[in-house]
Design a protein around this motif. Structure first.
Motif, PDB file in Angstrom:
ATOM      1  N   HIS A  19      76.864  48.120 176.805  1.00  0.00           N
ATOM      2  CA  HIS A  19      76.660  47.803 175.522  1.00  0.00           C
ATOM      3  C   HIS A  19      75.314  48.486 174.852  1.00  0.00           C
ATOM      4  O   HIS A  19      75.393  48.812 173.829  1.00  0.00           O
ATOM      5  N   GLN A  20      74.379  48.353 175.492  1.00  0.00           N
ATOM      6  CA  GLN A  20      73.123  48.818 174.842  1.00  0.00           C
ATOM      7  C   GLN A  20      73.100  50.442 174.655  1.00  0.00           C
ATOM      8  O   GLN A  20      72.689  50.827 173.774  1.00  0.00           O
ATOM      9  N   ARG A  21      73.858  51.011 175.628  1.00  0.00           N
ATOM     10  CA  ARG A  21      73.943  52.444 175.732  1.00  0.00           C
ATOM     11  C   ARG A  21      74.892  52.807 174.416  1.00  0.00           C
ATOM     12  O   ARG A  21      74.626  53.767 173.812  1.00  0.00           O
ATOM     13  N   LEU A  22      76.073  52.040 174.305  1.00  0.00           N
ATOM     14  CA  LEU A  22      76.843  52.268 173.071  1.00  0.00           C
ATOM     15  C   LEU A  22      76.163  52.099 171.715  1.00  0.00           C
ATOM     16  O   LEU A  22      76.265  52.768 170.867  1.00  0.00           O
ATOM     17  N   LEU A  23      75.105  51.166 171.591  1.00  0.00           N
ATOM     18  CA  LEU A  23      74.526  50.930 170.686  1.00  0.00           C
ATOM     19  C   LEU A  23      73.598  51.929 170.238  1.00  0.00           C
ATOM     20  O   LEU A  23      73.314  52.431 169.181  1.00  0.00           O
ATOM     21  N   SER A  24      72.878  52.462 171.319  1.00  0.00           N
ATOM     22  CA  SER A  24      72.044  53.458 171.099  1.00  0.00           C
ATOM     23  C   SER A  24      72.559  54.908 170.571  1.00  0.00           C
ATOM     24  O   SER A  24      72.048  55.308 169.554  1.00  0.00           O
ATOM     25  N   ASP A  25      73.817  54.943 171.144  1.00  0.00           N
ATOM     26  CA  ASP A  25      74.680  56.027 170.598  1.00  0.00           C
ATOM     27  C   ASP A  25      74.653  56.015 169.115  1.00  0.00           C
ATOM     28  O   ASP A  25      74.737  56.893 168.339  1.00  0.00           O
ATOM     29  N   ILE A  26      75.313  54.797 168.734  1.00  0.00           N
ATOM     30  CA  ILE A  26      75.767  54.494 167.434  1.00  0.00           C
ATOM     31  C   ILE A  26      74.427  54.738 166.594  1.00  0.00           C
ATOM     32  O   ILE A  26      74.545  55.318 165.151  1.00  0.00           O
ATOM     33  N   ALA A  27      73.328  54.145 166.803  1.00  0.00           N
ATOM     34  CA  ALA A  27      72.247  54.383 165.922  1.00  0.00           C
ATOM     35  C   ALA A  27      71.585  55.638 166.029  1.00  0.00           C
ATOM     36  O   ALA A  27      70.934  55.738 164.888  1.00  0.00           O
ATOM     37  N   THR A  28      71.746  56.637 166.800  1.00  0.00           N
ATOM     38  CA  THR A  28      71.263  57.798 166.832  1.00  0.00           C
ATOM     39  C   THR A  28      72.139  58.868 166.261  1.00  0.00           C
ATOM     40  O   THR A  28      71.895  59.963 166.083  1.00  0.00           O
ATOM     41  N   ASN A  29      73.678  58.751 166.258  1.00  0.00           N
ATOM     42  CA  ASN A  29      74.440  59.502 166.117  1.00  0.00           C
ATOM     43  C   ASN A  29      75.347  59.223 164.569  1.00  0.00           C
ATOM     44  O   ASN A  29      75.903  58.680 164.670  1.00  0.00           O
ATOM     45  N   PRO A  30      75.183  60.120 163.678  1.00  0.00           N
ATOM     46  CA  PRO A  30      75.563  60.030 162.328  1.00  0.00           C
ATOM     47  C   PRO A  30      77.043  60.099 162.549  1.00  0.00           C
ATOM     48  O   PRO A  30      77.606  59.158 161.682  1.00  0.00           O
ATOM     49  N   GLU A  31      77.720  60.716 163.230  1.00  0.00           N
ATOM     50  CA  GLU A  31      79.196  60.561 163.379  1.00  0.00           C
ATOM     51  C   GLU A  31      79.727  59.419 163.924  1.00  0.00           C
ATOM     52  O   GLU A  31      80.749  58.746 163.228  1.00  0.00           O
ATOM     53  N   GLN A  32      78.962  58.620 164.843  1.00  0.00           N
ATOM     54  CA  GLN A  32      79.429  57.382 165.370  1.00  0.00           C
ATOM     55  C   GLN A  32      79.255  56.520 164.196  1.00  0.00           C
ATOM     56  O   GLN A  32      79.794  55.510 164.086  1.00  0.00           O
ATOM     57  N   GLN A  33      78.156  56.347 163.623  1.00  0.00           N
ATOM     58  CA  GLN A  33      77.584  55.675 162.422  1.00  0.00           C
ATOM     59  C   GLN A  33      78.728  55.484 161.348  1.00  0.00           C
ATOM     60  O   GLN A  33      79.363  54.500 160.962  1.00  0.00           O
ATOM     61  N   ALA A  34      79.318  56.852 160.873  1.00  0.00           N
ATOM     62  CA  ALA A  34      80.345  56.722 160.073  1.00  0.00           C
ATOM     63  C   ALA A  34      81.599  56.340 160.398  1.00  0.00           C
ATOM     64  O   ALA A  34      82.370  55.621 159.839  1.00  0.00           O
ATOM     65  N   LEU A  35      82.009  56.483 161.881  1.00  0.00           N
ATOM     66  CA  LEU A  35      83.143  55.960 162.549  1.00  0.00           C
ATOM     67  C   LEU A  35      83.127  54.483 162.473  1.00  0.00           C
ATOM     68  O   LEU A  35      83.937  53.811 162.162  1.00  0.00           O
TER      69      LEU A  35
END
Length: 147
Positions: A37-53
């Motif tokens: 979960h921490q890795r997923l949140l890290s990816d979301i926090a740093t990746n604009p495509e994930q943030q938009a998704l």
């Protein structure tokens, strides 16, 4: 009679060992899931495509990224509480410190009700109650300072 007692004691020791092994296994699974979960949140926090998704409707990707950073801290504390690395007193101290940060208060105001909906057991409900209490106290303090 001595044989019966020896068998009874051995059975009790064996049952206790199984119970402790199962408990340790559940703790390990909790920490493994928290790591993912921490890795997923890290990816979301740093990746604009994930943030938009993942950003909820009406929320900018940048604002959501800030809330995800707060979620990382709160989720980590939740995992520590679940496996017993924090007792309720230590959790309250941590929650108070976390809620001193505006971003964490904003996260809890937006997603605290969702965390309550997804609470699976008394441990989750206890964790949420502590964070709700500290969120309310911090919000009251912030309002009194602003006034």
């Amino acid at each position: 009679m001595k044989t019966f007692h020896a068998i009874l004691v051995a059975s009790a020791v064996g049952a206790a060992g199984i119970w402790f092994a199962e408990r340790r296994h559940r703790q390990r699974l909790t920490m493994d899931a928290a790591e993912i979960h921490q890795r997923l949140l890290s990816d979301i926090a740093t990746n604009p495509e994930q943030q938009a998704l993942w950003a909820p409707g009406g929320m900018s990707a940048e604002e959501y990224a800030r809330l995800v950073h707060s979620n990382r801290v709160i989720s980590f504390l939740s995992a520590k509480y679940r496996v017993g690395l924090l007792d309720k007193v230590a959790l309250r101290v941590q929650a108070r410190a976390v809620m001193q940060r505006a971003g964490c208060r904003a996260y809890w105001a937006r997603f605290g009700a969702f965390r309550e909906e997804e609470a699976a057991d008394r441990v989750d409900r206890s964790f949420n109650a502590v964070f709700d209490d500290e969120h309310t106290a911090a919000a009251d303090d912030a309002e009194s300072i602003a006034a």
